[in-house]
Scaffold this motif. Structure first.
Motif, PDB file in Angstrom:
ATOM      1  N   ASP A 247       0.875  -1.061  -0.038  1.00  0.00           N
ATOM      2  CA  ASP A 247       0.105   0.070   0.205  1.00  0.00           C
ATOM      3  C   ASP A 247       0.846   1.244   0.102  1.00  0.00           C
ATOM      4  OD1 ASP A 247      -2.258  -1.610   0.052  1.00  0.00           O
ATOM      5  OD2 ASP A 247      -2.376  -1.582   2.130  1.00  0.00           O
ATOM      6  N   ILE A 248       2.168   1.215   0.761  1.00  0.00           N
ATOM      7  CA  ILE A 248       2.751   2.385   0.893  1.00  0.00           C
ATOM      8  C   ILE A 248       3.625   2.804  -0.496  1.00  0.00           C
ATOM      9  CG2 ILE A 248       4.927   3.221   1.860  1.00  0.00           C
ATOM     10  CD1 ILE A 248       4.105   1.583   4.201  1.00  0.00           C
ATOM     11  N   PHE A 249       3.951   1.709  -1.263  1.00  0.00           N
ATOM     12  CA  PHE A 249       4.762   2.103  -2.422  1.00  0.00           C
ATOM     13  C   PHE A 249       3.836   1.919  -3.570  1.00  0.00           C
ATOM     14  CE2 PHE A 249       8.297   0.906   0.350  1.00  0.00           C
ATOM     15  CZ  PHE A 249       9.203   1.801  -0.235  1.00  0.00           C
ATOM     16  N   ARG A 250       2.359   1.621  -3.438  1.00  0.00           N
ATOM     17  CA  ARG A 250       1.451   1.344  -4.706  1.00  0.00           C
ATOM     18  C   ARG A 250       1.986   0.178  -5.658  1.00  0.00           C
ATOM     19  NH1 ARG A 250       0.073   7.071  -7.180  1.00  0.00           N
ATOM     20  NH2 ARG A 250       2.671   7.461  -7.243  1.00  0.00           N
ATOM     21  N   LEU A 251       2.299  -0.762  -4.914  1.00  0.00           N
ATOM     22  CA  LEU A 251       2.773  -2.007  -5.592  1.00  0.00           C
ATOM     23  C   LEU A 251       1.346  -2.933  -6.105  1.00  0.00           C
ATOM     24  CD1 LEU A 251       5.728  -3.338  -3.454  1.00  0.00           C
ATOM     25  CD2 LEU A 251       5.772  -1.533  -5.219  1.00  0.00           C
ATOM     26  N   GLY A 252       1.643  -3.689  -6.860  1.00  0.00           N
ATOM     27  CA  GLY A 252       0.808  -4.773  -7.163  1.00  0.00           C
ATOM     28  C   GLY A 252       1.244  -6.192  -6.927  1.00  0.00           C
ATOM     29  N   GLU A 264       4.728  -6.290  -8.261  1.00  0.00           N
ATOM     30  CA  GLU A 264       4.898  -5.599  -9.305  1.00  0.00           C
ATOM     31  C   GLU A 264       4.980  -4.027  -8.960  1.00  0.00           C
ATOM     32  OE1 GLU A 264       2.606  -5.428 -13.450  1.00  0.00           O
ATOM     33  OE2 GLU A 264       1.584  -4.091 -11.905  1.00  0.00           O
ATOM     34  N   ALA A 265       6.066  -3.473  -9.259  1.00  0.00           N
ATOM     35  CA  ALA A 265       6.477  -2.232  -8.977  1.00  0.00           C
ATOM     36  C   ALA A 265       6.661  -1.297 -10.228  1.00  0.00           C
ATOM     37  CB  ALA A 265       7.650  -2.096  -7.957  1.00  0.00           C
ATOM     38  N   GLN A 266       6.300  -0.037 -10.115  1.00  0.00           N
ATOM     39  CA  GLN A 266       6.557   0.794 -11.125  1.00  0.00           C
ATOM     40  C   GLN A 266       7.181   2.012 -10.417  1.00  0.00           C
ATOM     41  OE1 GLN A 266       3.188   1.795 -13.824  1.00  0.00           O
ATOM     42  NE2 GLN A 266       2.463   0.011 -13.494  1.00  0.00           N
ATOM     43  N   GLY A 267       8.183   2.739 -11.142  1.00  0.00           N
ATOM     44  CA  GLY A 267       8.800   3.960 -10.500  1.00  0.00           C
ATOM     45  C   GLY A 267      10.112   4.132 -11.068  1.00  0.00           C
ATOM     46  N   ASP A 277      15.557  -3.009  -0.747  1.00  0.00           N
ATOM     47  CA  ASP A 277      16.126  -2.594   0.592  1.00  0.00           C
ATOM     48  C   ASP A 277      15.046  -3.298   1.640  1.00  0.00           C
ATOM     49  OD1 ASP A 277      18.303  -2.357  -0.496  1.00  0.00           O
ATOM     50  OD2 ASP A 277      18.263  -0.191  -0.350  1.00  0.00           O
ATOM     51  N   LEU A 278      13.845  -2.760   1.605  1.00  0.00           N
ATOM     52  CA  LEU A 278      12.735  -2.921   2.693  1.00  0.00           C
ATOM     53  C   LEU A 278      12.356  -4.532   2.665  1.00  0.00           C
ATOM     54  CD1 LEU A 278      10.827   0.209   2.666  1.00  0.00           C
ATOM     55  CD2 LEU A 278      12.115  -0.562   4.269  1.00  0.00           C
ATOM     56  N   LEU A 279      12.328  -5.181   1.539  1.00  0.00           N
ATOM     57  CA  LEU A 279      11.894  -6.370   1.527  1.00  0.00           C
ATOM     58  C   LEU A 279      13.105  -7.588   1.718  1.00  0.00           C
ATOM     59  CD1 LEU A 279       9.622  -6.339  -1.498  1.00  0.00           C
ATOM     60  CD2 LEU A 279       8.803  -6.551   0.698  1.00  0.00           C
ATOM     61  N   GLU A 280      14.371  -7.217   1.882  1.00  0.00           N
ATOM     62  CA  GLU A 280      15.394  -8.280   2.133  1.00  0.00           C
ATOM     63  C   GLU A 280      15.297  -8.642   3.289  1.00  0.00           C
ATOM     64  OE1 GLU A 280      18.953  -9.784   1.327  1.00  0.00           O
ATOM     65  OE2 GLU A 280      17.841  -8.511  -0.164  1.00  0.00           O
ATOM     66  N   PRO A 281      14.861  -8.163   4.500  1.00  0.00           N
ATOM     67  CA  PRO A 281      14.668  -9.157   5.823  1.00  0.00           C
ATOM     68  C   PRO A 281      13.804 -10.240   5.495  1.00  0.00           C
ATOM     69  CG  PRO A 281      14.672  -6.732   6.204  1.00  0.00           C
ATOM     70  CD  PRO A 281      14.497  -6.698   4.736  1.00  0.00           C
ATOM     71  N   TYR A 282      12.911 -10.150   4.716  1.00  0.00           N
ATOM     72  CA  TYR A 282      11.952 -11.498   4.249  1.00  0.00           C
ATOM     73  C   TYR A 282      12.520 -12.287   3.462  1.00  0.00           C
ATOM     74  CZ  TYR A 282       8.279  -7.866   6.096  1.00  0.00           C
ATOM     75  OH  TYR A 282       7.693  -7.017   6.708  1.00  0.00           O
ATOM     76  N   GLY A 283      13.475 -12.030   2.780  1.00  0.00           N
ATOM     77  CA  GLY A 283      14.136 -13.186   1.886  1.00  0.00           C
ATOM     78  C   GLY A 283      13.748 -12.786   0.421  1.00  0.00           C
ATOM     79  N   VAL A 284      14.487 -12.187  -0.251  1.00  0.00           N
ATOM     80  CA  VAL A 284      14.261 -11.788  -1.760  1.00  0.00           C
ATOM     81  C   VAL A 284      14.705 -12.936  -2.605  1.00  0.00           C
ATOM     82  CG1 VAL A 284      14.930 -10.208  -3.868  1.00  0.00           C
ATOM     83  CG2 VAL A 284      14.644  -9.271  -1.521  1.00  0.00           C
ATOM     84  N   LEU A 285      13.782 -13.744  -3.320  1.00  0.00           N
ATOM     85  CA  LEU A 285      14.197 -14.919  -4.080  1.00  0.00           C
ATOM     86  C   LEU A 285      14.603 -14.672  -5.294  1.00  0.00           C
ATOM     87  CD1 LEU A 285      11.299 -17.080  -2.915  1.00  0.00           C
ATOM     88  CD2 LEU A 285      13.462 -16.856  -1.879  1.00  0.00           C
ATOM     89  N   GLU A 286      13.769 -13.942  -6.147  1.00  0.00           N
ATOM     90  CA  GLU A 286      13.950 -13.496  -7.569  1.00  0.00           C
ATOM     91  C   GLU A 286      13.843 -11.922  -7.867  1.00  0.00           C
ATOM     92  OE1 GLU A 286      13.283 -16.598 -10.466  1.00  0.00           O
ATOM     93  OE2 GLU A 286      11.980 -17.341  -9.076  1.00  0.00           O
ATOM     94  N   ILE A 287      14.527 -11.344  -8.775  1.00  0.00           N
ATOM     95  CA  ILE A 287      14.232 -10.116  -9.233  1.00  0.00           C
ATOM     96  C   ILE A 287      14.371  -9.788 -10.741  1.00  0.00           C
ATOM     97  CG2 ILE A 287      14.924  -7.571  -9.337  1.00  0.00           C
ATOM     98  CD1 ILE A 287      15.506  -7.703  -6.402  1.00  0.00           C
ATOM     99  N   ALA A 288      13.448  -9.279 -11.236  1.00  0.00           N
ATOM    100  CA  ALA A 288      13.466  -9.047 -12.945  1.00  0.00           C
ATOM    101  C   ALA A 288      13.184  -7.608 -13.202  1.00  0.00           C
ATOM    102  CB  ALA A 288      12.461  -9.858 -13.682  1.00  0.00           C
TER     103      ALA A 288
END
Length: 316
Positions: A247-252, A264-267, A277-288
């Motif tokens: 909600d904060i970053f207006r993601l999908g 999904e993020a736009q910007g 960086d904020l999602l790193e503590p949860y464990g980032v598995l893949e990024i495209a």
């Protein structure tokens, strides 16, 4: 996709905004005679939107290629603990070897030879940038945003990139897609270099047969966007926390499994870095990520322009 439409104030602009809401597009720039929208989705959605908006008059279109991540719980690799990462990083560090002489076929590099466009900070790396558009400036070198309009023929992208490769330039970002004109494609590049060196490369690229137009839009106000898909490890108890960030970053949220979420993020690039960086503590598995797409602002104003005006005049 970024799309610039002729939409003067009045009923036409009202209809454009209504259609933008249907396609869930975002307004990124408005002027007296035009409006620029940003939309993401599959090829069918973007083509459909372009056809619907064509009656208003499409001025420019800038598109990226397709990016994808695998759905579900089958992960490509397991996330390592922070301590394991640190140990692995230390083991992989290379040890510099001092060269005592120049007698062999290995030559030492002088200190003055180490300066070049490769020193420019990568605008797509998750680091802190020096301005709001994510452009990294180091010394005399700057990341330049180039727009190249080419004929849609096989091998044209290789011809363009070879001009930069032969001169030792590192293309930090590259996005290609169909333009507003049938049979043409628009290439958006981010290349580091000095103003003089970039101008020389532009002259060489313009000599190519299938290049119709090339513009360096770094010095003019422009809107730049990027699309990122990110898969994070997320248990059922953590979904609420991740949804708060959504909600904060207006993601999908585009995929959910028992142990993962795909977002999904736009910007701009700095927004992408902050999200990762904020999602790193949860464990980032893949990024495209798609890389930067950009269009000039018909309004003629952006944050960089205002900062320049304030520094030159001392007032807003």
């Amino acid at each position: 996709m970024l799309i610039k439409l002729r939409a003067p104030a009045g009923p036409a602009r009202t209809e454009v905004l209504q259609l933008a809401e249907i396609f869930r597009a975002r307004v990124v720039d408005v002027s007296e005679r035009s409006i620029t929208l940003c939309v993401s989705g599959d090829a069918g959605k973007t083509v459909s939107m372009q056809k619907v908006m064509s009656k208003f008059g499409v001025m420019e279109v800038c598109r990226t290629g397709r990016i994808s991540l695998k759905r579900g719980e089958d992960l490509l690799e397991q996330i390592k603990a922070p301590t394991e990462r640190a140990v692995h990083h230390k083991k992989s560090e290379s040890v510099p070897v001092a060269l005592e002489s120049r007698d062999a076929d290995v030559y030492m590099i002088e200190k003055e030879d180490l300066t070049g466009p490769w020193e420019v900070q990568n605008v797509l790396s998750p680091t802190e940038y020096q301005n709001d558009r994510g452009e990294a400036v180091q010394g005399e070198f700057q990341a330049h945003t180039l727009q190249i309009l080419v004929a849609d023929v096989p091998g044209v992208l290789q011809q363009v990139t070879q001009v930069f490769a032969r001169r030792g330039y590192n293309i930090q970002s590259l996005a290609v897609g169909p333009s507003e004109t049938a049979g043409d494609s628009r290439i958006t590049m981010v290349v580091p270099g000095t103003n003089e060196s970039i101008n020389k490369v532009i002259k060489q690229v313009n000599k190519l047969v299938y290049v119709k137009d090339l513009v360096d839009i770094t010095a003019v106000p422009y809107v730049a966007r990027e699309l990122m898909l990110i898969k994070v490890r997320c248990s059922a108890s953590q979904r609420g926390e991740v949804c708060n960030l959504v909600d904060i970053f207006r993601l999908g949220v585009i995929d959910v499994s028992h142990t993962t979420m795909t977002l999904e993020a736009q910007g701009r690039e700095d927004k992408m870095s902050a999200i990762a960086d904020l999602l790193e503590p949860y464990g980032v598995l893949e990024i495209a990520r798609t890389g930067r797409v950009a269009l000039t602002r018909e309004s003629g104003v952006d944050t960089k322009y205002l900062e320049t005006m304030r520094s030159s005049s001392g007032v807003w």
